[in-house]
Structure formats: structure tokens, C-alpha cells
Design a protein around this motif. Structure first.
Motif, PDB file in Angstrom:
ATOM      1  N   UNK A 180       6.442  20.754  51.502  1.00  0.00           N
ATOM      2  CA  UNK A 180       7.165  21.882  52.098  1.00  0.00           C
ATOM      3  C   UNK A 180       7.773  21.545  53.458  1.00  0.00           C
ATOM      4  N   UNK A 181       8.636  20.534  53.537  1.00  0.00           N
ATOM      5  CA  UNK A 181       9.269  20.224  54.826  1.00  0.00           C
ATOM      6  C   UNK A 181      10.165  21.362  55.286  1.00  0.00           C
ATOM      7  N   UNK A 182      10.452  21.393  56.571  1.00  0.00           N
ATOM      8  CA  UNK A 182      11.335  22.431  57.101  1.00  0.00           C
ATOM      9  C   UNK A 182      12.737  22.320  56.524  1.00  0.00           C
ATOM     10  N   UNK A 183      13.149  21.084  56.186  1.00  0.00           N
ATOM     11  CA  UNK A 183      14.504  20.894  55.686  1.00  0.00           C
ATOM     12  C   UNK A 183      14.573  19.619  54.862  1.00  0.00           C
ATOM     13  N   UNK A 239      16.983  24.436  53.699  1.00  0.00           N
ATOM     14  CA  UNK A 239      16.068  24.878  54.750  1.00  0.00           C
ATOM     15  C   UNK A 239      15.005  25.787  54.136  1.00  0.00           C
ATOM     16  N   UNK A 240      13.783  25.570  54.569  1.00  0.00           N
ATOM     17  CA  UNK A 240      12.667  26.372  54.056  1.00  0.00           C
ATOM     18  C   UNK A 240      12.786  27.826  54.484  1.00  0.00           C
ATOM     19  N   UNK A 241      13.280  28.043  55.704  1.00  0.00           N
ATOM     20  CA  UNK A 241      13.426  29.395  56.234  1.00  0.00           C
ATOM     21  C   UNK A 241      14.912  29.754  56.323  1.00  0.00           C
ATOM     22  N   UNK A 242      15.244  31.034  56.325  1.00  0.00           N
ATOM     23  CA  UNK A 242      16.651  31.437  56.473  1.00  0.00           C
ATOM     24  C   UNK A 242      17.248  30.853  57.749  1.00  0.00           C
ATOM     25  N   UNK A 243      18.488  30.430  57.669  1.00  0.00           N
ATOM     26  CA  UNK A 243      19.115  29.782  58.822  1.00  0.00           C
ATOM     27  C   UNK A 243      20.548  30.271  58.987  1.00  0.00           C
ATOM     28  N   UNK A 244      21.119  29.916  60.125  1.00  0.00           N
ATOM     29  CA  UNK A 244      22.529  30.207  60.386  1.00  0.00           C
ATOM     30  C   UNK A 244      23.365  28.949  60.226  1.00  0.00           C
ATOM     31  N   UNK A 245      22.880  28.012  59.427  1.00  0.00           N
ATOM     32  CA  UNK A 245      23.583  26.745  59.228  1.00  0.00           C
ATOM     33  C   UNK A 245      24.982  27.001  58.671  1.00  0.00           C
TER      34      UNK A 245
END
Length: 424
Positions: A180-183, A239-245
Motif C-alpha cells: 500500500x504505497x502512497x503512490x 495515489x492511495x489518497x485523493x489528490x489534486x494531481x
């Protein structure tokens, strides 16, 4: 008192500081500092002031720079993706590469100060170290136009039906699921999008988004923004979490360099690299070594082959390039005849292949990158690699969205706290 020469300054600095600390202070990488120490390359005179400043710094206030993030490098090849992420402060903690020749080049340039394994297929996912970012340039032959055509001709399966390579994506997926890496960043050929009428790519997206629960973004990027080569590759970041990428944050130069920027220079300014010597370029004669010029027989064959296909209405043939060109895509088969990128040497001379050093430059690798393998293996390695500056730019826009303490300010705050603890 006569000022100490640069080598002596470097020796003095090494009695008090690590190679990493020196590299961080003068704005270079650790491998460069290591080569200065070994006498393989001279320490630039312009860095004298920086070394003297470092020597005036109390040792207690200098602490090792904390890595901004940790990553693993799967299907690593010769480390092109790794270099892009190291450029932004990342630390590699695990590497997987099964090819022994690529492994030799990788270790020569990056060292082996962490676990380095061969085949990832049988490796337990739970044994992969914890990391923030997973990098994987998983094998592209099952999805590439050339790879699919070859397998069709041989009556072999391709894509996910190819049991030896196509399913390697699922080994990436099982590691993401377990750790489960962050990205993550995955790289492959553009044809992955259209393979099997888009079904292959749909399975990949479903796996990453629906089964693993990652936010996924993808884009095809042409390496010609950074090097004089048309090389379109699909980049998937998740990305594991929602992002503004946003891909809109990419800085892609509108007018990239031309081939002349990476060719060996015949005006006397070609650098003499200790690790290359005259292997690729004769510095005394100021010319590329003659063996890279096509033989009469091969040149005749390529012209006849091209004419045959022109007469049949096909587009197959060699790719002639000049100093003003942006070349075709360098492939792993370049060692066979060099036909996709032939360098024009004037009407009185037969064209030549790029040298392995020029191939390294075409992929965005610096001249400090060593080539410890044969020409044949070097051509294969660079033909299978990535345009490193593309990876560096994608890493830059990913960094703010990792969800870990990656900001420069955060790193400095940790360093100050550590320095205070040492002083106490």
C-alpha cells in the motif's frame, strides 16, 4: 600560507563529513563525489569556495540529509526511472531486475547498498520493504507494436495471454496490494492503450482503481520535449489518497533539442571521459571510431530493402538523421543494423550508427553514466530504457501529492531538530 589544492580540501572534508553531506552542500550527487575521491574525474575549481565554506562549518551542525521519500524500483533495467526520482530527494530501498547485463550496469552506476533481487515473480510481497512510491517499467514487449507483430508471426500469445511477460503487471499489483504505497508510477509503450482493442488497458485500470482503490491518472508523453528522439510512452501514476494531481503542471519544453546536441563533437571539445577513453570516439583524430560506420554490404542491403518496400507502398526502411533531426524511436534491436537511426556523414561517406554513448545521451543520461557492458548489450539496454528527464519531470509534479513529509521545509525542520539534539 599557500592555499590547499582542491584534492586536499576534499580529503579534509571527508575526514569530517560523509559523501552525502558533501554532495548536498556543493549541489552534486553522491556518485560524482565518489569519483572525485577516486581520482576518476577532477573536482571542478569552481567548487573550491563551497568546500572551504563546508570546512568552516561546525561538524555538529551538519547532519545527513533525510530522504524526502523512499521508493522501490521494479523491472529496473539500468535505473532510468530511479534517476528521475532520486533527482528530487528520493531514496531507493529495493530493486528488482532479472537481466544480468542490466544488473551489471545498474550496480556500476547506482551501487547495491540495499536488497537487490532478480525475478520478482517468486518473491514474497510481504518481504518488499515499506516505501512511499513504487516504480515499475514493467516489460512492454507483449504490448508493443513490434512485440505483438513478432508474436503474431510466430503464432505466440501476447498481452495478458503471454505467460512469461504479460502477466508481470499482476506482480506489480500484488505488491501494491500488500505494501500500500502512497503512490506508484508505471511506464509502458503507447500501444498499451490500444492493445486488444483497449481491453488490456481496461483490465489494468480496473485492477488499479477498482480492486486496489487507487486514484489513477495516465498520459502519453513524447520524450522529444527533452531529447532529440520521438519516443511516446504511457505513464500511469496513482495515489492511495485523493489528490489534486494534474498533468497540466508538467513543464514540457515546446522546442526540444536536435540530434546535434548529443552527437560526439569533432571540433576538439568532446570530453575525454576516463570510463570511456577512446572506446567510442578517437580524441586524437577527433572522429567517431570507424567501426560505427556501416559496412558496404550492410548499407547496400538496407538501401535495397527500403526500395523494395517503397515499391510495394509500404513505409518500411531506414531512418536517416542529420544534426538538425529529431530521430525515430531507439529500439532494443538497434544493435542488429542501426536502421532506425542512421547518422548522415556526407554524401561521400556511408552513414553510421549512434555510439552507445550517444544512445545514452539520446535517453537523457548524463556523461557520468558508465557503460560497463558490450556495445550489443548497451544498445539493448538503452533501447529498453526510459527518457530519464521525462521521469524527473513526472516525479516533480507527483512529489506534492504523496501524502508524506516531503516538503523541503519539513526536511529542514527535521534536520534542525537533529542538529539541536547532536549539539545537546
Amino acid at each position: 600560507m599557500t592555499p590547499a589544492p582542491l584534492p586536499d580540501l576534499l580529503k579534509q572534508a571527508r575526514t569530517r563529513f560523509t559523501q552525502r553531506q558533501i554532495a548536498d552542500h556543493v549541489g552534486k550527487d553522491v556518485k560524482t563525489v565518489r569519483r572525485w575521491e577516486k581520482g576518476e574525474t577532477p573536482c571542478p575549481a569552481m567548487l573550491e569556495a563551497a568546500l572551504r565554506e563546508l570546512l568552516r562549518t561546525p561538524a555538529a551542525t551538519r547532519v545527513p540529509e533525510a530522504p524526502r521519500f523512499r521508493f522501490v524500483d521494479l523491472f529496473a533495467g539500468i535505473g532510468g526511472i530511479r534517476m528521475g526520482f532520486e533527482a528530487h530527494g528520493g531514496q531507493c530501498v529495493f530493486t528488482s531486475e532479472w537481466n544480468e547485463f542490466s544488473k551489471k550496469t545498474y550496480i556500476e552506476n547506482h551501487g547495491a547498498d540495499h536488497r537487490f533481487i532478480g525475478d520478482i515473480v517468486s518473491f514474497p510481497a510481504a518481504d518488499v520493504p515499506a516505501h512511499d512510491v513504487l516504480l515499475a517499467g514493467f516489460p512492454c514487449q507483449p504490448f508493443s507494436i513490434a512485440g505483438v507483430s513478432k508474436k503474431n508471426a510466430l503464432g505466440r500469445p501476447h498481452g495478458f495471454e503471454c505467460t512469461t511477460q504479460g502477466t508481470l503487471f499482476f506482480d506489480v499489483a500484488r505488491i501494491i496490494a500488500a505494501r500500500r504505497p502512497a503512490a506508484f508510477l508505471l511506464e509502458n509503450v503507447k500501444n498499451l492503450l490500444s492493445h486488444d482493442r483497449g481491453r488490456t488497458f481496461e483490465v489494468i485500470l480496473q485492477t488499479l482503481r477498482d480492486e486496489l482503490g487507487y486514484e489513477v491518472h495516465y498520459r502519453v508523453i513524447d520524450g522529444s520535449h527533452f531529447t532529440p528522439q520521438h519516443r511516446e510512452r504511457i505513464i500511469l501514476v496513482g495515489f492511495r489518497e485523493p489528490s489534486a494531481f494534474s498533468w497540466d503542471d508538467l513543464r514540457l519544453p515546446a522546442d526540444g533539442p536536435r540530434l546535434g546536441a548529443i552527437l560526439h563533437r569533432t571540433d576538439g571539445s568532446e570530453p575525454l571521459l576516463p570510463w570511456d577513453g577512446d572506446r567510442f570516439f578517437d580524441h586524437a583524430a577527433r572522429c567517431v571510431q570507424p567501426r560505427y560506420t556501416l559496412t558496404p554490404g550492410l548499407w547496400t542491403y538496407l538501401q535495397q530493402y527500403a526500395e523494395k518496400h517503397r515499391a510495394a507502398g509500404n513505409g518500411f526502411g531506414f531512418g536517416m538523421a542529420t544534426a538538425d533531426s529529431v530521430t525515430r524511436t531507439l529500439s532494443a534491436r538497434y544493435h542488429k543494423d542501426g536502421s532506425e537511426i542512421l547518422v548522415h556523414q556526407g554524401n561521400a561517406q556511408r552513414p553510421r550508427r549512434l555510439t552507445p554513448r550517444e544512445c545514452a545521451r539520446l535517453m537523457g543520461f548524463p556523461d557520468t553514466f558508465r557503460i560497463p557492458v558490450s556495445d550489443t548489450q548497451a544498445y539493448r539496454q538503452f533501447g529498453n530504457s526510459v527518457v530519464m528527464p521525462v521521469m524527473r519531470e513526472v516525479a516533480r509534479i507527483m512529489l506534492p501529492h504523496l501524502g508524506v513529509a516531503t516538503s523541503t521545509a519539513a526536511v529542514k525542520r527535521r534536520s534542525v531538530r537533529t542538529a539541536a539534539a547532536l549539539a545537546a
